[in-house]
Design a protein around this motif. Structure first.
Motif, PDB file in Angstrom:
ATOM      1  N   ILE A 155       9.602  -2.708   8.871  1.00  0.00           N
ATOM      2  CA  ILE A 155       9.483  -4.172   8.849  1.00  0.00           C
ATOM      3  C   ILE A 155       8.797  -4.556   7.542  1.00  0.00           C
ATOM      4  CG2 ILE A 155       8.623  -6.251  10.003  1.00  0.00           C
ATOM      5  CD1 ILE A 155       8.391  -4.619  12.587  1.00  0.00           C
ATOM      6  N   THR A 156       9.449  -5.426   6.801  1.00  0.00           N
ATOM      7  CA  THR A 156       8.861  -5.900   5.545  1.00  0.00           C
ATOM      8  C   THR A 156       8.156  -7.225   5.792  1.00  0.00           C
ATOM      9  OG1 THR A 156      10.564  -4.798   4.254  1.00  0.00           O
ATOM     10  CG2 THR A 156       9.390  -6.600   3.171  1.00  0.00           C
ATOM     11  N   LYS A 173       2.120   2.069  15.660  1.00  0.00           N
ATOM     12  CA  LYS A 173       2.652   3.177  14.855  1.00  0.00           C
ATOM     13  C   LYS A 173       4.111   3.511  15.184  1.00  0.00           C
ATOM     14  CE  LYS A 173      -1.692   5.418  13.645  1.00  0.00           C
ATOM     15  NZ  LYS A 173      -2.657   4.469  14.156  1.00  0.00           N
ATOM     16  N   ARG A 174       4.820   2.545  15.765  1.00  0.00           N
ATOM     17  CA  ARG A 174       6.231   2.772  16.103  1.00  0.00           C
ATOM     18  C   ARG A 174       7.140   2.459  14.923  1.00  0.00           C
ATOM     19  NH1 ARG A 174       7.322   3.081  21.858  1.00  0.00           N
ATOM     20  NH2 ARG A 174       9.487   3.233  21.194  1.00  0.00           N
ATOM     21  N   THR A 175       6.589   1.805  13.915  1.00  0.00           N
ATOM     22  CA  THR A 175       7.405   1.356  12.793  1.00  0.00           C
ATOM     23  C   THR A 175       6.548   1.338  11.532  1.00  0.00           C
ATOM     24  OG1 THR A 175       8.899  -0.429  12.094  1.00  0.00           O
ATOM     25  CG2 THR A 175       6.892  -1.114  13.195  1.00  0.00           C
ATOM     26  N   ASN A 176       7.220   1.268  10.390  1.00  0.00           N
ATOM     27  CA  ASN A 176       6.524   1.264   9.114  1.00  0.00           C
ATOM     28  C   ASN A 176       6.452  -0.182   8.603  1.00  0.00           C
ATOM     29  OD1 ASN A 176       5.759   1.936   6.453  1.00  0.00           O
ATOM     30  ND2 ASN A 176       7.904   2.253   5.839  1.00  0.00           N
ATOM     31  N   VAL A 177       5.257  -0.751   8.546  1.00  0.00           N
ATOM     32  CA  VAL A 177       5.122  -2.134   8.063  1.00  0.00           C
ATOM     33  C   VAL A 177       4.863  -2.119   6.559  1.00  0.00           C
ATOM     34  CG1 VAL A 177       3.813  -4.302   8.202  1.00  0.00           C
ATOM     35  CG2 VAL A 177       4.391  -3.053  10.301  1.00  0.00           C
ATOM     36  N   ILE A 178       5.778  -2.741   5.827  1.00  0.00           N
ATOM     37  CA  ILE A 178       5.723  -2.707   4.357  1.00  0.00           C
ATOM     38  C   ILE A 178       5.104  -3.990   3.809  1.00  0.00           C
ATOM     39  CG2 ILE A 178       7.173  -2.635   2.258  1.00  0.00           C
ATOM     40  CD1 ILE A 178       9.258  -1.122   4.097  1.00  0.00           C
TER      41      ILE A 178
END
Ligand code: LMR
Length: 329
Positions: free
Chosen positions: A225-226, A285-290
């Protein structure tokens, strides 16, 4: 004779009085597509509580969340048919009723939510509430959700990363143009289908607010997710002119007051959730937040902002200038 007329009149008045005491309350069905623990869901719950308290026996509010009754593509039609009485679709979903509201979809138009609020409360913004009147709808007010973020199966740092990807969008031509500007393929799909489309990888990404991404668990089926804040997702609370104008003046006044209070409450929830739901997603921590650098974010703005020109004639230059001006306090 006089006495019996008086007795008759008293009996009639009594009968009428008891009739109105037992008259069934007006049912007001409020249909929306999001979960109950979202800004709009909370606003609806608050509205119901206020109406229960203040218009007991006169108006009964029934809430249908999660698109249980109607999806956003059908709810405005349902309002006009009298199947529901209140809805609050995203401003991106009014295309069939007015083209003017497309202004809210222009990417990178508002610097922050305060600017969106200033524009909505300005003369120009309030005038836009009337843009649906020709079609038999009444815009009762705006409500915030927040800024949209982009999520995708791959990390999106710069516009070139989105090239060739399929993004679900709401039914707005501006949003279609925005994704076409970065070389992606936009697909107009109902909100209720987004999770499955992402999960089955039928699409690669979507754009939405932190509260929608969290409440519908999109972050569990998107690796990235950005944090882009590239556009606005707000609502218009609408009813039908036929229903609204058919109400007793006192009831209408009370309902509008309750709605204004509920919206204020919902806006507070929206502001809080835009931060707390983002944090909860990071913590999961289920996704990478950019987080974008200033230069990276500028690249998105440079590629997407030319879309404004395509829609300037439709929304009107004056309106666009007023929206831009709202960025300055
Ligand atoms: C969407 O379709 O993504 C949103 O309009 C859902 C909503 O109402 O917040």
């Amino acid at each position: 004779m006089k006495k019996s007329i008086l007795a008759l009149a008293t009996a009639a008045a009594f009968a009428l009085g008891s009739l109105s005491a037992y008259a069934s309350p007006i049912t007001l069905k409020f249909s929306h597509v999001v979960a109950e623990n979202t800004p709009k869901g909370q606003m609806a719950t608050k509205f119901k509580a206020l109406v229960d308290e203040r218009l007991k026996g006169k108006v009964k509010v029934e809430i249908f969340p999660n698109g249980q009754l109607f999806g956003d593509n059908k709810v405005l039609e349902a309002l006009l048919l009298g199947d529901v009485q209140l809805a609050a679709p995203s401003l991106s979903k009014f295309k069939k009723y007015t083209k003017k509201l497309q202004i809210f979809d222009l990417p990178f138009l508002f610097n922050d939510m305060a600017a969106a609020e200033r524009f909505q409360q300005s003369e120009a913004g309030q005038g836009l509430l009337k843009s649906v009147e020709k079609k038999g709808l009444i815009g009762l007010g705006y409500m915030h959700n927040g800024m949209k973020q982009m999520s995708a199966s791959k990390p999106l740092h710069v516009p070139a990363d989105a090239k060739g990807l399929k993004f679900r969008i709401m039914s707005s031509d501006v949003l279609a143009a925005q994704f076409e500007a970065v070389g992606a393929t936009p697909l107009k799909k109902p909100y209720s289908e987004v999770f499955t489309l992402l999960q089955t990888k039928a699409i690669d990404g979507q754009e939405n607010t932190w509260s929608n991404i969290r409440s519908k668990k999109f972050y569990e089926v998107q690796d990235n997710i950005t944090s882009s804040d590239h556009g606005l997702l707000d609502y218009m609370v609408v009813t039908s002119a036929e229903f609204w104008n058919g109400l007793d003046k006192d009831v209408r006044t009370e309902l509008k007051k309750a709605l204004d209070e509920a919206v204020k409450y919902g806006n507070k929830v929206a502001a809080e959730k835009s931060m707390s739901d983002k944090q909860a997603i990071i913590d999961s921590k289920r996704t990478n937040v950019i987080e974008l650098t200033k230069e990276e974010r500028q690249q998105w703005a440079d590629v997407m902002k030319p879309v404004w020109k395509q829609f300037e004639a439709i929304v009107g230059k004056d309106l666009l200038d007023a929206a831009i001006a709202a960025n300055k306090e």
